[in-house]
Design a protein around this motif. Structure first.
Motif, PDB file in Angstrom:
ATOM      1  N   TYR A   8       0.788  -1.250  -0.131  1.00  0.00           N
ATOM      2  CA  TYR A   8      -0.040   0.035   0.138  1.00  0.00           C
ATOM      3  C   TYR A   8       1.003   1.094   0.106  1.00  0.00           C
ATOM      4  O   TYR A   8       1.747   1.332   0.936  1.00  0.00           O
ATOM      5  N   LYS A 167      -8.336  -1.293  -0.364  1.00  0.00           N
ATOM      6  CA  LYS A 167      -7.792  -1.512   0.786  1.00  0.00           C
ATOM      7  C   LYS A 167      -6.912  -2.601   0.861  1.00  0.00           C
ATOM      8  O   LYS A 167      -7.332  -3.773  -0.071  1.00  0.00           O
ATOM      9  N   ASP A 219      -5.606   1.423   4.790  1.00  0.00           N
ATOM     10  CA  ASP A 219      -6.180   2.275   3.816  1.00  0.00           C
ATOM     11  C   ASP A 219      -5.544   3.541   4.258  1.00  0.00           C
ATOM     12  O   ASP A 219      -4.565   3.893   4.745  1.00  0.00           O
TER      13      ASP A 219
END
Length: 449
Positions: A8, A167, A219
């Motif tokens: 991420y 996410k 996230d």
């Protein structure tokens, strides 16, 4: 014994995934894939083959996006076919889901049969699709609750990275059979992977092992951690340290290199023999051979030249492929072996194919004696948690005594490290490990198969 990675980031993750998957290539060489989220949709690239063969600049340029997951596969459930390549993708209630799995579910066939009776059609032959279906089935508003309900239904080994609505989600089974490491870079990238090497390559400075039963969601708000409550005991697969993990892997607070080296040192006392040279079976046997040589005082030597362009032979899917791969991968050095008494050190003997091949060829190259020393106990039972030993008839130690094994592989002597010695080398309590492949004590009952 697949490898998974998830990233991420605030910037494109395609090249980071590429480098990370390359560093996990040892965990699976049959296929590889990536799924990247670009803020609107998932982009997928996956095929049979090695990471470098699949992902060139053209493929990577198509995978622009700031969240992504990747997978390298070695087949257990389902076989080595194109339709089984991961990560898997799905759309459920208008939400895009992607998932990559390392491990093996014990009860997947029972669940699959029930789902098929209810009219469910499957696109693959792998247990991962059952897990994906359950996750999507329970996925309403709360991702964590969907994961917990999924975990309540499946049993066995699973270390998962997934993407849901952009996410990044990761979770690990309550026993902690397979490793999963998480860390964050100074720039705020979060990386989850099967081993620490991808994190170090990408630039993670702070990392830790995900706990058994831990669920993580990443996230724009950061990292949130949750727990799946379970009474299941912690049981890390000790064969990870024996063979599968890279030498530089430190997972669940055990460094693979030091574990292997200590095993060699201990075995040199448990099974001493007069010899001229200690020769490793590279690569996972090398640290153990170094330990054996230094502790015994017998010189260490490279007696097997390795073709660095060959993959790992144990995880080839058929015996014939393994036999051919051993010949291509390792070649005895006659100038080193001729007229010498050799101690050959390997990490394990599973089927016996590699050992018999190597010993015969070493003697053909002029070795006077070949004494085999193995830094794990005899593998007598199949693994149901992600290693491709599905039936005891494939395991040489399940069908023969050690003396009979010695005769079959052609060694002048054969000895294995004791279970106590292997546990001592881990410097951890023995009850935190799954040792079922050695002693048949299965933490999750395989009768569910």
């Amino acid at each position: 014994m697949c490898g998974v990675i998830g990233i991420y980031s605030k910037t494109d993750v395609n090249k980071k995934l590429f480098y990370g998957l390359n560093s996990l290539q040892h965990r699976g060489q049959e296929s590889a894939g990536m799924v990247v989220y670009d803020g609107a949709k998932n982009k997928v690239e996956k095929r049979m083959g090695l990471v470098n063969d699949i992902f060139g600049s053209e493929e990577l340029n198509r995978l622009d996006g700031t969240v992504g997951i990747g997978h390298v596969r070695y087949s257990t459930a389902g076989g080595s076919f194109k339709y089984n390549v991961q990560p898997l993708t799905a759309i459920s209630r208008g939400r895009e889901v992607a998932l990559a799995h390392n491990g093996n579910l014990i009860n997947h066939q029972i669940l699959r049969t029930r789902l098929e009776e209810d009219g469910m059609m499957f696109q693959t032959a792998i247990d991962t699709e059952v897990l994906m279906f359950l996750l999507c089935r329970y996925l309403h508003d709360d991702i964590v609750e969907a994961v917990k309900k999924t975990m309540s239904m499946v049993q066995g080994a699973y270390s998962i990275v997934a993407m849901i609505d952009g996410k990044l989600v990761a979770f690990r089974d309550p026993n902690g059979f397979r490793p999963l490491v998480i860390g964050e870079t100074d720039d705020g990238d979060v990386v989850v992977a099967s081993e620490n090497a991808p994190l170090e390559i990408i630039g993670v400075s702070h990392m830790r092992d995900m706990a058994p039963g831990e669920i993580i969601v990443i996230d724009d708000n950061g990292i949130t951690t949750h727990r799946y409550e379970s009474d299941e005991p912690r049981r890390h697969c000790i064969f990870e340290y024996v063979y599968f993990a890279r030498d530089d892997a430190t997972v669940d607070d055990i460094n693979a290199y030091m574990f292997r080296r200590r095993c060699g040192e201990i075995l040199s006392h448990e099974a001493a023999v007069e010899a001229d040279l200690v020769v490793p079976v590279p690569d996972s046997g090398t640290p153990a051979a170094i330990g054996y040589a230094q502790e015994s005082g017998i010189p260490f030597a490279i007696g097997l030249a390795k073709n660095r362009y060959m993959g790992r032979t144990f995880i080839k899917p058929t015996d014939e492929e393994r036999r051919l791969a051993v010949k291509m991968k390792l070649n005895p050095l006659g100038t080193v072996l001729k007229d010498k008494r050799i101690i050959i050190v390997d990490d394990s003997i599973v089927r016996g194919t590699t050992s018999a091949n190597l010993i015969a060829r070493m003697k053909e190259a002029g070795a006077k004696e070949v004494h085999m020393r193995v830094v794990s106990p005899p593998v007598e039972y199949p693994c149901y948690y992600g290693i491709n030993t599905p039936n005891r008839r494939n395991l040489i130690a399940a069908n023969y005594t050690i003396e009979e094994m010695r005769e079959k592989i052609g060694a002048d002597s054969l000895a294995f490290i004791s279970m106590e010695g292997m546990i001592e080398a881990s410097q951890k309590p023995g009850d935190i490990f799954c040792k079922a492949c050695f002693n048949g004590d299965y933490p999750v009952d395989p009768i569910l198969l």
